[in-house]
Write a protein that holds these residues in place. Structure first.
Motif, PDB file in Angstrom:
ATOM      1  N   ASP A 221       0.847  -1.161  -0.126  1.00 51.83           N
ATOM      2  CA  ASP A 221       0.050   0.054  -0.095  1.00 51.83           C
ATOM      3  C   ASP A 221       0.703   1.355  -0.092  1.00 51.83           C
ATOM      4  OD1 ASP A 221       0.840  -0.287   2.596  1.00 51.83           O
ATOM      5  OD2 ASP A 221      -1.060  -0.080   3.604  1.00 51.83           O
ATOM      6  N   PHE A 236      -4.486   7.554  -3.703  1.00 52.32           N
ATOM      7  CA  PHE A 236      -5.179   8.326  -2.517  1.00 52.32           C
ATOM      8  C   PHE A 236      -6.671   7.927  -2.174  1.00 52.32           C
ATOM      9  CE2 PHE A 236      -2.441  12.459  -3.284  1.00 52.32           C
ATOM     10  CZ  PHE A 236      -1.542  11.809  -2.986  1.00 52.32           C
ATOM     11  N   GLU A 237      -7.387   7.613  -3.199  1.00 51.19           N
ATOM     12  CA  GLU A 237      -8.838   7.291  -3.187  1.00 51.19           C
ATOM     13  C   GLU A 237      -8.945   6.187  -2.423  1.00 51.19           C
ATOM     14  OE1 GLU A 237     -10.796   6.494  -6.977  1.00 51.19           O
ATOM     15  OE2 GLU A 237     -12.636   7.349  -6.184  1.00 51.19           O
ATOM     16  N   ARG A 238      -7.995   5.201  -2.664  1.00 52.63           N
ATOM     17  CA  ARG A 238      -7.997   3.811  -2.221  1.00 52.63           C
ATOM     18  C   ARG A 238      -7.209   3.442  -0.952  1.00 52.63           C
ATOM     19  NH1 ARG A 238     -12.927   4.363  -2.946  1.00 52.63           N
ATOM     20  NH2 ARG A 238     -13.601   4.292  -5.095  1.00 52.63           N
ATOM     21  N   GLY A 239      -6.641   4.595  -0.442  1.00 54.84           N
ATOM     22  CA  GLY A 239      -5.593   4.318   0.630  1.00 54.84           C
ATOM     23  C   GLY A 239      -4.284   3.902   0.304  1.00 54.84           C
ATOM     24  N   ASP A 261      -7.049  18.425   0.251  1.00 50.16           N
ATOM     25  CA  ASP A 261      -6.969  18.236   1.594  1.00 50.16           C
ATOM     26  C   ASP A 261      -6.536  16.737   1.583  1.00 50.16           C
ATOM     27  OD1 ASP A 261      -6.853  18.090   4.359  1.00 50.16           O
ATOM     28  OD2 ASP A 261      -8.918  18.179   4.449  1.00 50.16           O
ATOM     29  N   VAL A 262      -5.145  16.595   1.197  1.00 48.71           N
ATOM     30  CA  VAL A 262      -4.545  15.021   1.223  1.00 48.71           C
ATOM     31  C   VAL A 262      -3.427  15.194   1.990  1.00 48.71           C
ATOM     32  CG1 VAL A 262      -5.752  14.222  -0.763  1.00 48.71           C
ATOM     33  CG2 VAL A 262      -3.752  15.365  -1.140  1.00 48.71           C
ATOM     34  N   LEU A 265      -1.134  11.625   3.228  1.00 43.78           N
ATOM     35  CA  LEU A 265      -1.331  10.477   2.363  1.00 43.78           C
ATOM     36  C   LEU A 265      -0.208  10.580   1.379  1.00 43.78           C
ATOM     37  CD1 LEU A 265      -5.148  10.933   1.199  1.00 43.78           C
ATOM     38  CD2 LEU A 265      -4.140   9.708   3.182  1.00 43.78           C
TER      39      LEU A 265
ATOM     40  N   ASN B  14     -15.720   8.106   2.378  1.00 38.91           N
ATOM     41  CA  ASN B  14     -14.276   7.969   1.855  1.00 38.91           C
ATOM     42  C   ASN B  14     -13.304   8.756   2.896  1.00 38.91           C
ATOM     43  OD1 ASN B  14     -11.828   8.270   0.741  1.00 38.91           O
ATOM     44  ND2 ASN B  14     -12.752   7.373  -1.303  1.00 38.91           N
ATOM     45  N   PHE B  16     -10.155   9.144   2.947  1.00 37.86           N
ATOM     46  CA  PHE B  16      -8.892   9.751   2.410  1.00 37.86           C
ATOM     47  C   PHE B  16      -9.273  11.193   1.715  1.00 37.86           C
ATOM     48  CE2 PHE B  16      -8.871   5.086   1.998  1.00 37.86           C
ATOM     49  CZ  PHE B  16      -7.721   5.019   3.041  1.00 37.86           C
ATOM     50  N   LEU B  17     -10.478  11.041   0.899  1.00 34.87           N
ATOM     51  CA  LEU B  17     -10.800  12.096   0.150  1.00 34.87           C
ATOM     52  C   LEU B  17     -11.779  13.071   0.758  1.00 34.87           C
ATOM     53  CD1 LEU B  17     -10.920  10.850  -3.641  1.00 34.87           C
ATOM     54  CD2 LEU B  17      -9.058  11.804  -2.194  1.00 34.87           C
ATOM     55  N   ALA B 322     -11.612  -0.067   1.942  1.00 33.26           N
ATOM     56  CA  ALA B 322     -10.642   0.077   0.762  1.00 33.26           C
ATOM     57  C   ALA B 322     -10.066  -1.205   0.499  1.00 33.26           C
ATOM     58  CB  ALA B 322      -9.493   1.116   1.380  1.00 33.26           C
ATOM     59  N   PRO B 323      -9.439  -1.440  -0.743  1.00 35.93           N
ATOM     60  CA  PRO B 323      -8.957  -2.686  -0.926  1.00 35.93           C
ATOM     61  C   PRO B 323      -8.013  -3.170  -0.137  1.00 35.93           C
ATOM     62  CG  PRO B 323      -9.216  -1.294  -2.844  1.00 35.93           C
ATOM     63  CD  PRO B 323      -9.518  -0.583  -1.755  1.00 35.93           C
TER      64      PRO B 323
END
Lengths: 581, 581
Positions: A221, A236-239, A261-262, A265, B14, B16-17, B322-323
């Motif tokens: 990851d 980012f969207e999936r970690g 705002d990330v 991450l 979500n 993260f976002l 998340a996956p």
């Protein structure tokens, strides 16, 4: 209460409350004791460092790099990067692991103990990069070796980059269902079960969508490869944590980071910095400087080089200026916008003093005798490539380019005379020989390169990714022999030969991949060597790199190891000769 | 590609976002394979769970609780909390560690393996809570025991709450400079050096300013005690993670959390939930519900019960949808604002099925025979408190109140006749006896309580924090003897006696502190016992708790162990008799 020192009235970015504050930082035994009004808290000290109007940030943390890319020892590396504000690194020692296995990694860890920065290590997950039928290495890392390393060294802090991402995606179904086994998956499973707090670091170039989910599914990851905005957004969207190296610092990427705002991450990393670049441009400071110049705010840049990488790895004692954390600081000049480093402190002590106090380390004597060729091997005979074709042989050729380290597979008709291929007189062609050097049975393989090649002379190197066997390239048997003999007598290194004599050389006495020289001297040697390769005809911006990755059997598209030509698409050996004509 | 199941079109926050999205969640082998448009990604499945218009959030993670407070076994605890949406806990087993040491913790870990939730453990750092001259325990946890536990169980995920915060602050200078040694500091140092990724959990009631910095300095960087806004702000400001339990969920605290960008710096926890409360009000769901009712947004509430606690501990495989993450889900009813749980899934499977599939565990037989009294001990003789005073003795008395479990030290003149203190006829006074029960030399100590006491009958308990020796309270020798004998024959538990016979009882067959009954039955027993204590005169809202903490020598101000009365301010034994009159 007495502190050892007080950094008074520093300008600090507080990453928890996301505000700038002016505060005293009291230091005791190298750790921060207090942040606030020291006098009001009743803390005194003999040493006051006046930080009025000065931004003080935590020492930077680089969580993905290879010390071997700097070609120097951990101590010399540490001295160089400390002055650049880097106080903690997580290094991935797969190069030395390919040469010496566990004992190579152990030596790196030992060599790091008295370094003037904190050097943690990721356990290499891809040694060898393929398998022993495709390349000969001096060591390998499997579950047994992993267990030994973790038991011996708490500094082995994570599983290093998983490089065989393509294999994992291609065979996802069978691997996920346990119908197929894989060394990397075994390593990951062991880590997840026995060391669930440790990060599993990834290498996911251009991977997207379901492929990306599949890597995440296995627990991989993070990604430090080249980013664009869409790939980064998907991560980012999936970690997936994104480690941004210099080549990923583009205007569009920085714009994305600045406008979303990330924070938390992503972090900045360096991956590979050769000594000449380190000396002239810098290290992680250079990446941060580039990001700032492209519009990233100082607050985000500080977070991405301190707190975020600490949290990614799971460090609990560093990355922020707060009580209990290591007193590793950078003082910036002015408003910090050009990221000019005024002074670096490690454990509350000026960098110069830390560097002065660091003790050098001697690698085991055997590390200086790492090039062993079987007595039955004859280089002279290796120049002859036997072929029973009547007139011509159609051969596979690795076509090099000036832009990157990939090669394309080309085909070329070469004349055959007296039962051997006549390659010596061909335009736009070099012979490439790779000879194994680990004292087992000696293997040697032949290949050809075209495109961005040597127009004259020869080169030889034991620094040859990732297996680090002996690489010899040229069009002149005499020059190739001279280069080879020089590297044998040096017991490792890189040299060029022009018109019969050594033109430049970089001795790498530690396992044939590291020098014990200080960074400045090493940097000069590298500059000379690069110039020499350019003089001989190489046009790539980094001549050493483009030559020394000809041997990397996981990099597209046709590469060479001591076991032969490797098609990296299929991960199989392929014949040099395609057809007799 | 085939998944095991697809949760289709779920409403997901979500983290993260920081957006709400509608997506399919594909599950394979209990882990999330994909989040997005499953059909578009080419993922099929035989099982489709329609989640249209349904909020699906990750299973909740409670990182600070004591299973022993629920008085039941890990399996029964797990069954009860899974239905409340809790799928992962970090439990701190210092109660059973006081009774059995390492073997008690090992048994808890073994007993948790087949539970229908994931139970991780913190290594207790304060066993015994003081030292062996102040209390007799069945086990202790020092550096040696810590090493054994960590080596045997990767589920030992952090160092459990450091309870002797006051000692660490008072002796900060000497401890920080290494001039004084302390068992807890030794444990912390070992963890920081050998297991730097593991959290060091704190217990910092009302600690502020420099005192707080001193705890952070040692590496203690979380607090689950009662919070107010200023204390919480100080903790956030300097990087201490705040674990908010039900009593900290006040309007001002929630307003602070809602109006500041401090997500990630706090989580919800339960600490101690007795079986009757768990059955009627709930568990972590109850805390979240209370926070929502006081104005916290659903997004923040989800984050504080899933992702933030996962990140605090360092879990990499859970806490978000998340996956790669565990497929532990909660479906909420409606818009989630009243946090009504529609259904819980663990590893993609409905909670009912997980509960059905869980296997029960049998504790070692010796755990049911944990109450051993030396043959030389006579309860009858213990009722006599010898005193050579001519007429009266001024005695220390533990003054109880109805509000909390603290006591105040009071002084009381008691008549002396025939060389013994006559306590039986005193108004507003109970005798308290604590008898050690670990089969070593039997110690017994006398004390008195006033205030919120038994007006009639007696009670006896082996559940007596933290050492869990035998506590006997009452004003009637006969009733106290009856209670004591009953607990001996039960080999552990709590009972009340009224008018010569057992009025309520709660057998605790596992080490005298846990029951193997299912939660429902246990809850009924607890309700009866609480009622019985109330009937006998106790006015505190939680009668069991107020009695069973009389023995806790780290809780203000005067407490009693088998070794005597303990002044918890000075952490020293004090005499029962102050003065002869």
């Amino acid at each position: 209460m007495k502190a050892d020192s007080i950094f008074s009235q520093a300008r600090i970015f507080n990453p928890f409350l996301k505000i700038w504050e002016t505060a005293d930082i009291a230091v005791l035994n190298g750790r921060i004791l207090y942040v606030g009004d020291a006098e009001h808290a009743g803390i005194s000290s003999k040493i006051f460092i006046d930080c009025r109007n000065t931004i003080v940030m935590p020492g930077m943390i680089d969580i993905h790099l290879h010390i071997e890319s700097s070609l120097c020892t951990p101590i010399e590396f540490a001295k160089a990067v400390l002055n650049r504000g880097v106080t903690t690194v997580v290094a991935e020692p797969h190069e030395i692991a390919n040469v010496f296995g566990v004992s190579g990694i152990s030596a790196m860890v030992e060599a790091s103990k008295d370094a003037p920065i904190d050097i943690f290590y990721g356990i290499p997950s891809s040694v060898p990069s393929t398998n022993s039928s495709l390349e000969t290495t001096g060591g390998k890392i499997g579950p047994k070796e992993l267990k030994t390393l973790i038991a011996d060294y708490p500094d082995m802090i994570c599983l290093g980059e998983v490089m065989n991402y393509r294999h994992l995606i291609t065979h996802f179904d069978a691997l996920a269902k346990g119908e197929s086994s894989d060394r990397t998956i075994e390593l990951i499973r062991h880590m997840k079960k026995q060391h669930p707090l440790a990060a599993i670091e990834g290498h996911c170039p251009s991977v997207r969508d379901l492929d990306l989910a599949e890597l995440l599914y296995f627990g991989i990851d993070s990604d430090h490869c080249l980013q664009d905005t869409e790939g980064m957004r998907q991560r980012f969207e999936r970690g997936m944590f994104v480690e941004i190296q210099e080549k990923s610092v583009t205007e569009s990427v920085i714009h994305f980071l600045e406008s979303h705002d990330v924070d938390g991450l992503y972090s900045f990393v360096t991956d590979d910095v050769p000594p000449d670049i380190l000396t002239t441009q810098g290290h992680l400071d250079h990446v941060v400087r580039k990001a700032l110049s492209q519009g990233l705010s100082l607050e985000k840049a500080i977070t991405a080089s301190t707190r975020s990488p600490a949290e990614r790895i799971g460090f609990r004692d560093r990355g922020v200026i707060a009580p209990g954390k290591t007193a590793d600081f950078i003082m910036l000049s002015g408003d910090g916008s050009d990221f000019t480093i005024k002074q670096v402190f490690r454990r509350g002590i000026p960098a110069e003093e830390s560097i002065h106090a660091s003790k050098s380390y001697s690698f085991p004597e055997s590390f200086a005798k790492s090039v062993t060729i079987d007595a039955s091997f004859s280089l002279e005979q290796s120049f002859d490539i036997p072929c029973s074709a009547p007139n011509y042989a159609v051969c596979r050729v690795m076509k090099k380019n000036r832009e990157n380290t990939y090669t394309a597979e080309a085909h070329r008709k070469l004349p055959v005379r007296d039962g051997r291929i006549c390659w010596e007189e061909e335009e736009d062609l070099n012979l490439v020989l790779v000879v194994s050097r680990y004292g087992k049975e000696t293997h040697a393989a032949h290949g050809f390169i075209s495109g961005d090649i040597l127009h004259d002379g020869a080169m030889c190197s034991t620094y040859a990714h990732d297996h680090h066997n002996i690489l010899i390239v040229g069009s002149s048997k005499e020059d190739m022999t001279t280069a080879y003999n020089r590297i044998l007598s040096l017991q490792g290194g890189i040299c060029t030969v022009s018109a019969g004599s050594i033109s430049a050389e970089l001795p790498l006495s530690v396992g044939g991949i590291l020098s014990e020289e200080p960074m400045d001297k090493l940097s000069s040697q590298v500059v000379c060597l690069q110039k020499s390769l350019r003089d001989l005809g190489i046009e790539h911006a980094n001549p050493i790199m483009t030559m020394c990755t000809l041997t990397l059997p996981v990099s597209p598209e046709l590469k060479i190891t001591d076991r032969g030509l490797i098609s990296t698409k299929t991960a199989e050996r392929v014949d040099l000769i395609l057809e007799h004509v």
